[in-house]
Design a protein around this motif. Structure first.
Motif, short mmCIF file in Angstrom:
data_model
loop_
_atom_site.label_atom_id
_atom_site.label_comp_id
_atom_site.label_asym_id
_atom_site.label_seq_id
_atom_site.Cartn_x
_atom_site.Cartn_y
_atom_site.Cartn_z
N GLU A 39 44.66 10.85 -23.52
CA GLU A 39 43.92 10.75 -22.26
C GLU A 39 44.50 11.69 -21.21
O GLU A 39 43.76 12.34 -20.46
CB GLU A 39 43.93 9.31 -21.76
CG GLU A 39 43.08 8.38 -22.60
CD GLU A 39 43.23 6.93 -22.21
OE1 GLU A 39 43.87 6.66 -21.15
OE2 GLU A 39 42.75 6.05 -22.94
N GLY A 40 45.84 11.79 -21.16
CA GLY A 40 46.45 12.73 -20.23
C GLY A 40 46.04 14.16 -20.53
O GLY A 40 45.79 14.95 -19.63
N ALA A 41 45.96 14.49 -21.84
CA ALA A 41 45.54 15.83 -22.23
C ALA A 41 44.10 16.10 -21.81
O ALA A 41 43.76 17.22 -21.41
CB ALA A 41 45.70 16.01 -23.74
N VAL A 42 43.23 15.08 -21.91
CA VAL A 42 41.84 15.23 -21.49
C VAL A 42 41.77 15.59 -20.01
O VAL A 42 41.06 16.52 -19.61
CB VAL A 42 41.04 13.95 -21.77
CG1 VAL A 42 39.66 14.01 -21.08
CG2 VAL A 42 40.85 13.74 -23.26
N TYR A 43 42.54 14.86 -19.19
CA TYR A 43 42.50 15.12 -17.75
C TYR A 43 43.08 16.51 -17.43
O TYR A 43 42.58 17.19 -16.52
CB TYR A 43 43.27 14.03 -16.99
CG TYR A 43 42.57 12.70 -17.01
CD1 TYR A 43 41.22 12.61 -16.73
CD2 TYR A 43 43.26 11.53 -17.32
CE1 TYR A 43 40.57 11.38 -16.75
CE2 TYR A 43 42.62 10.30 -17.33
CZ TYR A 43 41.28 10.24 -17.06
OH TYR A 43 40.63 9.03 -17.08
N ARG A 44 44.11 16.92 -18.15
CA ARG A 44 44.65 18.26 -17.90
C ARG A 44 43.66 19.34 -18.33
O ARG A 44 43.52 20.36 -17.64
CB ARG A 44 45.99 18.42 -18.64
CG ARG A 44 47.15 17.69 -17.99
CD ARG A 44 48.47 18.07 -18.62
NE ARG A 44 48.57 17.55 -19.99
CZ ARG A 44 49.02 16.34 -20.31
NH1 ARG A 44 49.43 15.52 -19.34
NH2 ARG A 44 49.10 15.96 -21.56
N ASP A 45 42.97 19.11 -19.44
CA ASP A 45 41.96 20.08 -19.87
C ASP A 45 40.82 20.17 -18.86
O ASP A 45 40.32 21.25 -18.57
CB ASP A 45 41.42 19.69 -21.24
CG ASP A 45 42.41 19.93 -22.36
OD1 ASP A 45 43.27 20.81 -22.19
OD2 ASP A 45 42.36 19.23 -23.38
N LEU A 46 40.39 19.02 -18.34
CA LEU A 46 39.34 19.03 -17.32
C LEU A 46 39.82 19.73 -16.06
O LEU A 46 39.08 20.49 -15.43
CB LEU A 46 38.91 17.60 -16.99
CG LEU A 46 38.06 16.87 -18.03
CD1 LEU A 46 37.90 15.40 -17.65
CD2 LEU A 46 36.69 17.52 -18.16
N ALA A 47 41.08 19.49 -15.67
CA ALA A 47 41.63 20.12 -14.47
C ALA A 47 41.69 21.63 -14.61
O ALA A 47 41.51 22.36 -13.62
CB ALA A 47 43.03 19.56 -14.18
N SER A 48 41.91 22.12 -15.83
CA SER A 48 41.99 23.56 -16.03
C SER A 48 40.66 24.25 -15.77
O SER A 48 40.62 25.47 -15.55
CB SER A 48 42.45 23.86 -17.47
OG SER A 48 41.45 23.50 -18.41
#
Length: 370
Positions: A39-48
């Motif tokens: 889930e943290g990776a999903v949010y970082r990918d969206l933030a990028s």
């Protein structure tokens, strides 16, 4: 499961088991750890794929997920083992976020946050359970921003595709059931496609254009506000403006006095961008409606274009349109943050119902399907 005390103790950090964890606990904690990482990776990918405030919000959510990771890693200790893969739903979210970063991903993330089981798990702190609930609201708000940006075009696309599918399937089945030649059905379907697409495009343009004009007409006149500094402080009608906008007499008088005391306070005089975003562009809505109606209306005609006729053409057209109806219904469900199955089945039932009635009427007034 080890008894770790009530919510108050959990909030104070007294949530660590005093006994060695069971095998079931270790497996569950490792699964939680994997999900938090994903889930943290999903949010970082969206933030990028975002900038400004939205990027900061998504990175803050990723940091919160990292804190949850630390909780499960500390509980596991020497049992942490090799990293597991997150749940398949979360992995799909990550894949979509890396490639699209769209509002659909945020809508899916909203549902993922709502499925958290921390509230009923004694090994998760009350703060973690509250975090997940608040994360759902944060993601809901971010998704709402995205929905506002695409709502005008999306509405035209979904309505256009659905209308094209249902209306032309009904038209083709109704005409085909009368027993006319397959070529006649084909020409009728193509005519229905063109007529419907043009009609939908014109209707969407007029509708969206009228909404925007109505919004503009409802906004305060900036030239009227320029007259405020010249009003007589003791005798003026400014309070009547606020009463006409819905305030009570006392509230309107107080607000008018505040405006006169502080004339430099910026006030909204023109529509904000979000007002227009939610409505959309009339040209974009018209083009989307034309394209998606035409795409939907083409599917019932395809069997006749490839030389099928009679029952075979009816079965193929109905099946293809059914799959498309399920897809459009599921898409609406995902974007709205709901489970996709129910809206998909609802779309299918409505479409098949309308087409079925027309087909029966064609049988009644015609001969038979050959």
């Amino acid at each position: 499961m080890t008894d770790t005390g009530g919510p108050a103790e959990r909030e104070l950090g007294q949530d660590r088991p005093t006994l060695a964890p069971t095998g079931a606990q270790v497996r569950r904690w490792r699964r939680y750890l994997a999900d938090e990482r994903a889930e943290g990776a999903v949010y970082r990918d969206l933030a990028s794929r975002r900038s400004g405030e939205e990027r900061e919000i998504l990175l803050a959510l990723a940091e919160a997920e990292r804190r949850h990771e630390d909780h499960w890693r500390e509980l596991l200790g020497d049992h942490v083992g090799r990293p597991l893969r997150g749940a398949w739903r979360t992995r799909i979210l990550g894949w979509l976020a890396r490639r699209f970063g769209s509002v659909f991903v945020l809508a899916l993330a909203q549902r993922a946050e709502a499925r958290s089981s921390y509230g009923t798990d004694d090994d998760a702190t009350s703060a973690m359970a509250a975090d997940e609930r608040i994360h759902g609201e944060v993601v809901r708000s971010l998704a709402t921003r995205g929905r506002n940006r695409v709502s005008g075009m999306f509405r035209a696309a979904v309505f256009g595709a659905n209308d094209g599918l249902v209306s032309n399937l009904a038209l083709v089945l109704g005409i085909g059931a009368t027993g006319v030649a397959p070529q006649t059905v084909l020409f009728t379907g193509v005519a229905g496609l063109l007529a419907g697409a043009l009609s939908m495009a014109a209707g969407e343009y007029v509708s969206v254009r009228s909404q925007r004009e109505l919004l503009e007409a409802s906004m305060p006149d900036p030239e009227a506000e320029q007259a405020i500094p010249h009003l007589d402080v003791d005798a003026n009608e400014l309070a009547l403006v606020y009463r006409a906008r819905g305030m009570g007499a006392a509230e309107a008088a107080e607000h008018a006095a505040e405006v006169l005391r502080d004339q430099d306070t910026p006030r909204r005089t023109t529509p904000v961008a979000q007002d227009y975003e939610a409505i959309g562009s009339p040209w974009h809505a018209a083009l989307s409606s034309f394209a998606f109606f035409g795409s939907g209306a083409l599917l019932p005609v395809l069997p006749y274009m490839f030389g099928l006729s009679g029952v075979a053409a009816v079965v193929v057209a109905t099946a293809v349109v059914g799959l498309a109806l399920l897809a459009t219904g599921a898409t609406v469900g995902i974007l709205s943050g709901a489970a996709p199955l129910r809206p998909a089945l609802r779309q299918l039932a409505i479409g098949y119902g309308a087409a079925g009635v027309t087909y029966v009427l064609g049988l009644a007034f015609g001969t038979t399907v050959t």
